[in-house]
Design a protein around this motif. Structure first.
Motif, PDB file in Angstrom:
ATOM      1  N   GLY A 118       0.774  -1.235   0.000  1.00  0.00           N
ATOM      2  CA  GLY A 118       0.000   0.000   0.000  1.00  0.00           C
ATOM      3  C   GLY A 118       0.801   1.278   0.000  1.00  0.00           C
ATOM      4  N   THR A 119       2.126   1.223  -0.210  1.00  0.00           N
ATOM      5  CA  THR A 119       2.915   2.449  -0.107  1.00  0.00           C
ATOM      6  C   THR A 119       3.244   3.079  -1.454  1.00  0.00           C
ATOM      7  OG1 THR A 119       4.986   1.202  -0.057  1.00  0.00           O
ATOM      8  CG2 THR A 119       3.953   1.698   2.054  1.00  0.00           C
ATOM      9  N   ALA A 120       3.089   2.342  -2.558  1.00  0.00           N
ATOM     10  CA  ALA A 120       3.381   2.894  -3.885  1.00  0.00           C
ATOM     11  C   ALA A 120       2.155   2.696  -4.760  1.00  0.00           C
ATOM     12  CB  ALA A 120       4.592   2.196  -4.503  1.00  0.00           C
ATOM     13  N   THR A 121       1.528   3.757  -5.151  1.00  0.00           N
ATOM     14  CA  THR A 121       0.274   3.647  -5.887  1.00  0.00           C
ATOM     15  C   THR A 121       0.430   4.180  -7.300  1.00  0.00           C
ATOM     16  OG1 THR A 121      -0.474   5.804  -5.074  1.00  0.00           O
ATOM     17  CG2 THR A 121      -1.110   3.868  -3.800  1.00  0.00           C
ATOM     18  N   VAL A 122      -0.004   3.397  -8.253  1.00  0.00           N
ATOM     19  CA  VAL A 122      -0.058   3.788  -9.657  1.00  0.00           C
ATOM     20  C   VAL A 122      -1.421   3.333 -10.167  1.00  0.00           C
ATOM     21  CG1 VAL A 122       0.945   3.494 -11.957  1.00  0.00           C
ATOM     22  CG2 VAL A 122       2.435   3.625  -9.965  1.00  0.00           C
ATOM     23  N   PRO A 123      -2.388   4.206 -10.265  1.00  0.00           N
ATOM     24  CA  PRO A 123      -3.760   3.783 -10.564  1.00  0.00           C
ATOM     25  C   PRO A 123      -3.971   3.306 -11.990  1.00  0.00           C
ATOM     26  CG  PRO A 123      -3.630   6.169 -10.443  1.00  0.00           C
ATOM     27  CD  PRO A 123      -2.308   5.651  -9.973  1.00  0.00           C
ATOM     28  N   TYR A 124      -3.114   3.759 -12.927  1.00  0.00           N
ATOM     29  CA  TYR A 124      -3.262   3.316 -14.324  1.00  0.00           C
ATOM     30  C   TYR A 124      -1.875   3.188 -14.925  1.00  0.00           C
ATOM     31  CZ  TYR A 124      -3.018   8.429 -14.753  1.00  0.00           C
ATOM     32  OH  TYR A 124      -2.649   9.744 -14.616  1.00  0.00           O
ATOM     33  N   TYR A 125      -1.753   2.287 -15.870  1.00  0.00           N
ATOM     34  CA  TYR A 125      -0.458   2.045 -16.499  1.00  0.00           C
ATOM     35  C   TYR A 125       0.078   3.316 -17.148  1.00  0.00           C
ATOM     36  CZ  TYR A 125      -1.559  -2.885 -15.877  1.00  0.00           C
ATOM     37  OH  TYR A 125      -1.870  -4.107 -15.321  1.00  0.00           O
ATOM     38  N   GLY A 126       1.359   3.574 -16.911  1.00  0.00           N
ATOM     39  CA  GLY A 126       1.986   4.752 -17.496  1.00  0.00           C
ATOM     40  C   GLY A 126       1.793   6.024 -16.708  1.00  0.00           C
ATOM     41  N   ALA A 127       1.272   5.948 -15.490  1.00  0.00           N
ATOM     42  CA  ALA A 127       0.957   7.152 -14.718  1.00  0.00           C
ATOM     43  C   ALA A 127       2.177   7.997 -14.408  1.00  0.00           C
ATOM     44  CB  ALA A 127       0.233   6.783 -13.419  1.00  0.00           C
ATOM     45  N   ARG A 128       3.355   7.387 -14.377  1.00  0.00           N
ATOM     46  CA  ARG A 128       4.573   8.137 -14.075  1.00  0.00           C
ATOM     47  C   ARG A 128       5.541   8.160 -15.262  1.00  0.00           C
ATOM     48  NH1 ARG A 128       5.232   5.658  -7.976  1.00  0.00           N
ATOM     49  NH2 ARG A 128       3.572   6.882  -7.020  1.00  0.00           N
ATOM     50  N   THR A 129       5.003   7.937 -16.443  1.00  0.00           N
ATOM     51  CA  THR A 129       5.792   8.093 -17.662  1.00  0.00           C
ATOM     52  C   THR A 129       5.378   9.381 -18.360  1.00  0.00           C
ATOM     53  OG1 THR A 129       4.220   6.974 -19.109  1.00  0.00           O
ATOM     54  CG2 THR A 129       5.819   5.593 -17.989  1.00  0.00           C
ATOM     55  N   ARG A 130       6.224   9.849 -19.258  1.00  0.00           N
ATOM     56  CA  ARG A 130       5.836  10.984 -20.101  1.00  0.00           C
ATOM     57  C   ARG A 130       4.986  10.468 -21.264  1.00  0.00           C
ATOM     58  NH1 ARG A 130       8.757  15.448 -18.524  1.00  0.00           N
ATOM     59  NH2 ARG A 130      10.685  14.960 -17.393  1.00  0.00           N
ATOM     60  N   TRP A 131       4.045  11.290 -21.668  1.00  0.00           N
ATOM     61  CA  TRP A 131       3.170  11.037 -22.813  1.00  0.00           C
ATOM     62  C   TRP A 131       2.138   9.944 -22.559  1.00  0.00           C
ATOM     63  CZ3 TRP A 131       8.339  12.350 -23.923  1.00  0.00           C
ATOM     64  CH2 TRP A 131       8.497  13.551 -24.642  1.00  0.00           C
ATOM     65  N   GLY A 139      13.968  17.234 -29.421  1.00  0.00           N
ATOM     66  CA  GLY A 139      15.315  17.181 -28.861  1.00  0.00           C
ATOM     67  C   GLY A 139      15.231  17.570 -27.372  1.00  0.00           C
ATOM     68  N   TRP A 140      16.233  17.280 -26.501  1.00  0.00           N
ATOM     69  CA  TRP A 140      17.628  17.186 -26.813  1.00  0.00           C
ATOM     70  C   TRP A 140      18.296  15.985 -26.169  1.00  0.00           C
ATOM     71  CZ3 TRP A 140      19.173  20.409 -30.544  1.00  0.00           C
ATOM     72  CH2 TRP A 140      18.370  21.549 -30.811  1.00  0.00           C
ATOM     73  N   ILE A 141      17.765  15.479 -25.016  1.00  0.00           N
ATOM     74  CA  ILE A 141      18.447  14.377 -24.332  1.00  0.00           C
ATOM     75  C   ILE A 141      17.749  13.049 -24.609  1.00  0.00           C
ATOM     76  CG2 ILE A 141      19.156  13.433 -22.106  1.00  0.00           C
ATOM     77  CD1 ILE A 141      19.508  16.280 -21.088  1.00  0.00           C
ATOM     78  N   GLY A 142      16.486  12.916 -24.264  1.00  0.00           N
ATOM     79  CA  GLY A 142      15.817  11.655 -24.518  1.00  0.00           C
ATOM     80  C   GLY A 142      14.649  11.425 -23.594  1.00  0.00           C
ATOM     81  N   TYR A 143      14.183  10.188 -23.571  1.00  0.00           N
ATOM     82  CA  TYR A 143      12.945   9.833 -22.884  1.00  0.00           C
ATOM     83  C   TYR A 143      13.219   9.529 -21.420  1.00  0.00           C
ATOM     84  CZ  TYR A 143       8.352   7.657 -22.317  1.00  0.00           C
ATOM     85  OH  TYR A 143       7.076   7.350 -21.905  1.00  0.00           O
TER      86      TYR A 143
END
Length: 449
Positions: A101-114, A374-378
């Motif tokens: 219960g300490t790390a919550t991500v309600p939907y896939y990709g919630a902490r990714t860009r885009w 640009g400039w660094i990446g994902y």
């Protein structure tokens, strides 16, 4: 550059002629597909007029978007486009709760860009595209049109109908199908009175990183036919990583050099250390990645997977989704800062050399040049390395190199857009956009505006 004359004039002159109705310089904010996948109530693109106003307030004069030409013009997808249900990658099976219960991500990709798309709404995408152009016109913005449809856009839909329709097109026919779709969509935008608002048309984004054949296998010919049908528009296709050391390999016929400049350097070293971009690794997550996860992160089996078709519809791997969703962003940034010194000179030189290669190819072909990404990446959504002092310095180096070598338009950073935290750094964006727009504008030889 202290004075623009002699050799400096030759280098700084624009690489090709820009249509007279377009801005003398383009400063671009990358809205990609997010302008319709992050339009949830209260989301960054909920109010397109506000988003356009914020862009202008930061000094931008151009936005670059996925216009989804296939979705909007394939007859079999007419109903889908009129009621496009946005889901994102879907809810995680534990509905936001992990093993302790300490790390919550309600939907896939919630902490990714885009991919941080909560979804839960429906959009009439054809009507929304006209709404976007109307708002752009009110605020004096021009629009670079591209398609991300063979790279990731359909993955955000609730239904797989869009992806299945695109996937059903034989590989050898995909460029001609895109060409037909663009002809139809450009006719709609022309009928709506927005033709002169179009700054560029890209057959597809990053053809080298998409579910498409090499551009030389029919893509360049499709671009040439589009250019012939629309001689008043800049028409091209974009590369995610053009062949910088052998630019003669880029096929003939592109109407602009809209290429991307990423220098992964230290970021690539970290990704390799964590084995985060692979698929099917036996020991995933490895020890290095486990040491960088937030407390209470589930294992991949607990985390589960999005619908299988969504992985086929995008270029991001399941390991990257898992890793980015549960990385400790501070630990990620700390590693990058600790190791950046080993890569600093290489990354600076790589950005500079790639920008120059693009500019010189464009000058050889006498077409305008744009660095559209640009400039660094994902990086993870909450990682701040690219937005911080190191990343901004690399971006400034790329921007100034581009100005010194006749590049017409550029992003400040791929992350400088309403759907990224960097949007909050208003002053840096204003300062850099002002520098771009104030840069001297020597024209190609024999040309005047």
């Amino acid at each position: 550059m202290s004075a623009i004359d002699g050799t400096a004039l030759t280098a700084a002159a624009l690489t090709g002629v820009v249509p007279s109705h377009l801005p003398s310089r383009l400063t671009v904010t990358l809205w990609d597909f997010s302008w319709y996948t992050r339009a949830e109530p209260g989301g960054p693109f909920d109010d397109l007029d506000r988003a356009c106003a914020e862009a202008v307030d930061r000094g931008y004069n151009a936005i670059r978007i996925c216009a989804a030409p296939m979705l909007l013009t394939l007859p079999e997808l007419a109903g889908e486009a009129a009621g496009l249900a946005i889901e994102g990658l879907g809810r995680t099976p534990f509905d936001g709760e992990t093993s302790d219960g300490t790390a919550t991500v309600p939907y896939y990709g919630a902490r990714t860009r885009w991919y941080d798309t909560p979804g839960g709404y429906t959009v009439d995408l054809g009507a929304r595209l006209i709404e976007l152009f109307d708002a752009a016109e009110r605020h004096g913005l021009v629009v670079l049109l591209a398609s991300w449809e063979y790279q990731q856009s359909p993955a955000f839909a609730r239904s797989d109908a869009w992806f299945r329709a695109l996937d059903a097109v034989p590989l050898a026919d995909r460029y001609t199908t895109l060409e037909l779709a663009w002809n139809r969509l450009l006719a709609r935008l022309t009928d709506a009175g927005h033709r002169e608002r179009i700054a560029m048309v890209e057959l597809h984004n990053e053809v080298d990183f998409s579910l498409l054949p090499p551009l030389a296998d029919g893509g360049a010919e499709a671009v040439q036919r589009l250019r012939a049908a629309h001689p008043d528009l800049l028409v091209t296709a974009s590369y995610g990583k053009p062949p910088h050391l052998a630019m003669h390999q880029v096929p003939e016929g592109l109407g602009a050099a809209q290429f991307h400049v990423y220098s992964y350097g230290v970021l690539d070293a970290l990704q390799s250390e964590l084995d985060i971009r692979s698929e099917g690794s036996d020991d995933f997550p490895n020890a290095a990645l486990r040491a960088m996860l937030v407390p209470g992160a589930p294992n991949p089996a607990e985390y589960g997977r999005a619908a299988e078709w969504k992985y086929r519809a995008t270029v991001v791997t399941d390991q990257m989704f898992y890793g980015y969703d549960f990385l400790d962003a501070d630990a990620w940034d700390a590693w990058l800062y600790a190791h950046y010194g080993d890569y600093r000179e290489v990354m600076l030189r790589e950005i500079e050399s790639r920008v120059i290669a693009i500019a010189e190819w464009a000058r050889w072909k006498a077409v305008p040049a744009v660095v559209g990404e640009g400039w660094i990446g994902y990086t993870p959504l909450h990682g701040t390395f690219e937005e911080g002092p190191v990343g901004r310095a690399l971006a400034e180096h790329g921007i100034r190199t581009a100005l010194e070598h006749g590049v017409w338009g550029m992003v400040l950073c791929s992350n400088a857009a309403p759907h990224h935290p960097m949007w909050a750094d208003v002053e840096w964006q204003r300062r850099m956009n002002a520098e771009i727009l104030a840069a001297p504008l020597p024209m190609p030889s024999g040309v005047s505006r």
